[in-house]
Design a protein around this motif. Structure first.
Motif, PDB file in Angstrom:
ATOM      1  N   MET A  45      -8.897   5.386 -11.562  1.00 46.50           N
ATOM      2  CA  MET A  45      -7.914   4.503 -10.931  1.00 46.50           C
ATOM      3  C   MET A  45      -8.547   3.735  -9.772  1.00 46.50           C
ATOM      4  SD  MET A  45      -4.733   7.196 -10.996  1.00 46.50           S
ATOM      5  CE  MET A  45      -3.615   6.195 -10.040  1.00 46.50           C
ATOM      6  N   ARG A  46      -9.386   4.421  -9.004  1.00 49.04           N
ATOM      7  CA  ARG A  46     -10.046   3.775  -7.872  1.00 49.04           C
ATOM      8  C   ARG A  46     -10.971   2.654  -8.350  1.00 49.04           C
ATOM      9  NH1 ARG A  46     -11.652   4.441  -2.608  1.00 49.04           N
ATOM     10  NH2 ARG A  46     -13.809   3.850  -2.141  1.00 49.04           N
ATOM     11  N   LYS A  48     -10.793   0.918 -11.160  1.00 47.77           N
ATOM     12  CA  LYS A  48     -10.007  -0.201 -11.688  1.00 47.77           C
ATOM     13  C   LYS A  48      -9.432  -1.045 -10.549  1.00 47.77           C
ATOM     14  CE  LYS A  48      -7.637  -0.282 -15.344  1.00 47.77           C
ATOM     15  NZ  LYS A  48      -6.633  -0.134 -16.413  1.00 47.77           N
ATOM     16  N   THR A  49      -8.957  -0.355  -9.507  1.00 46.89           N
ATOM     17  CA  THR A  49      -8.384  -1.073  -8.368  1.00 46.89           C
ATOM     18  C   THR A  49      -9.446  -1.885  -7.645  1.00 46.89           C
ATOM     19  OG1 THR A  49      -6.707   0.649  -8.071  1.00 46.89           O
ATOM     20  CG2 THR A  49      -7.104  -0.812  -6.210  1.00 46.89           C
ATOM     21  N   PHE A  54      -5.992  -6.060  -5.357  1.00 46.17           N
ATOM     22  CA  PHE A  54      -4.531  -5.959  -5.328  1.00 46.17           C
ATOM     23  C   PHE A  54      -3.967  -7.018  -4.400  1.00 46.17           C
ATOM     24  CE2 PHE A  54      -6.110  -3.292  -1.955  1.00 46.17           C
ATOM     25  CZ  PHE A  54      -5.231  -3.458  -0.916  1.00 46.17           C
ATOM     26  N   VAL A 111     -13.481  -3.185  -1.758  1.00 47.92           N
ATOM     27  CA  VAL A 111     -12.073  -3.311  -2.155  1.00 47.92           C
ATOM     28  C   VAL A 111     -11.575  -4.700  -1.772  1.00 47.92           C
ATOM     29  CG1 VAL A 111      -9.745  -2.393  -1.895  1.00 47.92           C
ATOM     30  CG2 VAL A 111     -11.696  -0.839  -1.821  1.00 47.92           C
ATOM     31  N   MET A 113      -8.508  -7.495  -1.463  1.00 46.55           N
ATOM     32  CA  MET A 113      -7.060  -7.648  -1.312  1.00 46.55           C
ATOM     33  C   MET A 113      -6.739  -9.127  -1.159  1.00 46.55           C
ATOM     34  SD  MET A 113      -4.420  -6.128   1.552  1.00 46.55           S
ATOM     35  CE  MET A 113      -5.143  -7.014   2.940  1.00 46.55           C
ATOM     36  N   ARG A 159      -1.238  -9.170 -16.518  1.00 46.24           N
ATOM     37  CA  ARG A 159      -1.007  -8.871 -15.106  1.00 46.24           C
ATOM     38  C   ARG A 159      -0.205 -10.009 -14.501  1.00 46.24           C
ATOM     39  NH1 ARG A 159      -5.563  -7.280 -10.543  1.00 46.24           N
ATOM     40  NH2 ARG A 159      -4.088  -6.889  -8.854  1.00 46.24           N
ATOM     41  N   GLN A 303       0.918   0.861   0.194  1.00 47.41           N
ATOM     42  CA  GLN A 303       1.320   1.061  -1.196  1.00 47.41           C
ATOM     43  C   GLN A 303       2.804   1.382  -1.300  1.00 47.41           C
ATOM     44  OE1 GLN A 303      -0.542   0.468  -4.015  1.00 47.41           O
ATOM     45  NE2 GLN A 303       1.461   0.731  -4.990  1.00 47.41           N
ATOM     46  N   LYS A 306       4.815  -1.755  -1.234  1.00 50.26           N
ATOM     47  CA  LYS A 306       4.793  -2.404  -2.548  1.00 50.26           C
ATOM     48  C   LYS A 306       5.699  -1.665  -3.530  1.00 50.26           C
ATOM     49  CE  LYS A 306       0.692  -3.553  -4.118  1.00 50.26           C
ATOM     50  NZ  LYS A 306       0.707  -5.005  -4.417  1.00 50.26           N
TER      51      LYS A 306
END
Length: 348
Positions: A45-46, A48-49, A54, A111, A113, A159, A303, A306
């Protein structure tokens, strides 16, 4: 397994809906024959993020001169406000409330954003501020409607772009008295549409005693008017979350100071505002509550903001819209139905 682990598993089991004819058991710890590798899903998951990134959309509302642009820049430690990234920007009072959205991609330690800041120049700046919240209500609903239409398309995007407002920072002037009628009316109307986080702007203009009295009075006014601000008590999901959110609710509204200037304090560079009496350190909790606001918005509850937007606020909008008689397939322009022998199946 320990008694504590068993009790936690039992609580988790209660969260799953019961299905007739389906037996569900938890297997873990010493019950496993060996290492399975389930926990590796967190790394998946990490990754993919980190690859996809995001989105986070934040709205700032308040009258001119309260330091909205400066606070947003301070929060994300970059020049991201409309005022900062607009060449030859001129500060002027708008005759009506106009919304402006500016997007940036911020990357930190791999990461990414996509941050969108929605500014609301003109709010609260007129002699007659009647209905000045209506353009803001319209904008929030338009973003919900845009997402809903994308969801209802037959050929949906893998998406869906998310422009829904995840958080609204509402700036209160440091009057030291109580909420103004415009503050009450705005938060009452938008409290069930968007997560509102109220802050006392330029809190360094108040003494410590004045600040505390003002915060207590604002909390009383919020309760007296039935105004919901984030984090809402009814959305707490477990004891740990309830305890953390309770401490946050006791601190709201956050008394903040914003600046993008650095100064030397005891040999260290700090963000702060220099006065003739000394330096107000923005990230020092003994000076103001900016650090608490930053932790809420970014480090602990981003999160959740969201999730609340998608699972509760947007869901309420979606249900209401789908229950309205005037929403039809033709209105949503669902014209991409598969055809068979030249016949549109949507017409059958």
């Amino acid at each position: 397994m320990s008694k504590l682990e068993v009790e936690n598993l039992r609580k988790e089991l209660e969260l799953y809906p019961s299905v007739p004819g389906l037996q569900m058991n938890f297997v873990g710890g010493a019950d496993l024959f060996g290492y399975v590798g389930i926990e590796a899903v967190l790394d998946q998951m990490r990754m993919k993020t980190m690859k996809a990134g995001f989105e986070f959309n934040i709205m700032v509302v308040g009258q001119s001169g309260l330091g909205k642009s400066t606070l947003v820049n301070t929060l994300f430690k970059s020049k991201i406000s409309r005022k900062s990234c607009t060449p030859n920007y001129e500060e002027k009072i708008c005759k009506t409330v106009k919304l402006h959205a500016v997007s940036h991609v911020i990357e930190e330690k791999g990461v990414k954003m996509k941050l969108t800041v929605v500014d609301t120049p003109g709010f609260g700046d007129q002699i007659n501020n009647e209905n000045c919240w209506e353009p803001i209500v319209k904008y929030i609903n338009e973003q919900y409607e845009k997402f809903l239409r994308e969801e209802l398309n037959v050929n949906r995007k893998r998406r869906i772009p998310d422009s829904r407002v995840h958080c609204c920072i509402y700036f209160l002037p440091a009057t030291g008295h109580r909420l103004r009628p415009i503050d009450v009316e705005f938060m009452k109307r938008l409290g069930k549409m968007v997560s509102i986080v109220p802050v006392i702007a330029k809190a360094d203009t108040l003494t410590v005693e004045e600040r505390q009295e003002f915060k207590e009075q604002i909390r009383k006014d919020l309760d007296a008017n039935g105004i919901c601000v984030y984090p809402q008590e009814e959305f707490d999901e477990d004891p740990d979350e309830r305890l953390l959110n309770h401490r946050i609710r006791e601190s709201i509204p956050f008394a903040v100071v914003g600046t993008d200037q650095e100064h030397q304090v005891n040999g260290n560079k700090v963000l702060g505002r220099k006065t003739k009496w000394g330096i107000i350190e923005v990230e020092n909790v003994a000076h103001c509550e900016f650090a608490n606001l930053r932790d809420l918005l970014i480090r602990s509850h981003l999160q959740d903001l969201k999730d609340v937007t998608h699972n509760i606020l947007y869901e309420n909008y979606r249900v209401r819209r789908l229950n309205e008689s005037n929403i039809t397939f033709s209105e949503l322009e669902l014209s991409s139905w598969p055809t068979e022998n030249g016949t549109d199946k949507s017409q059958l």
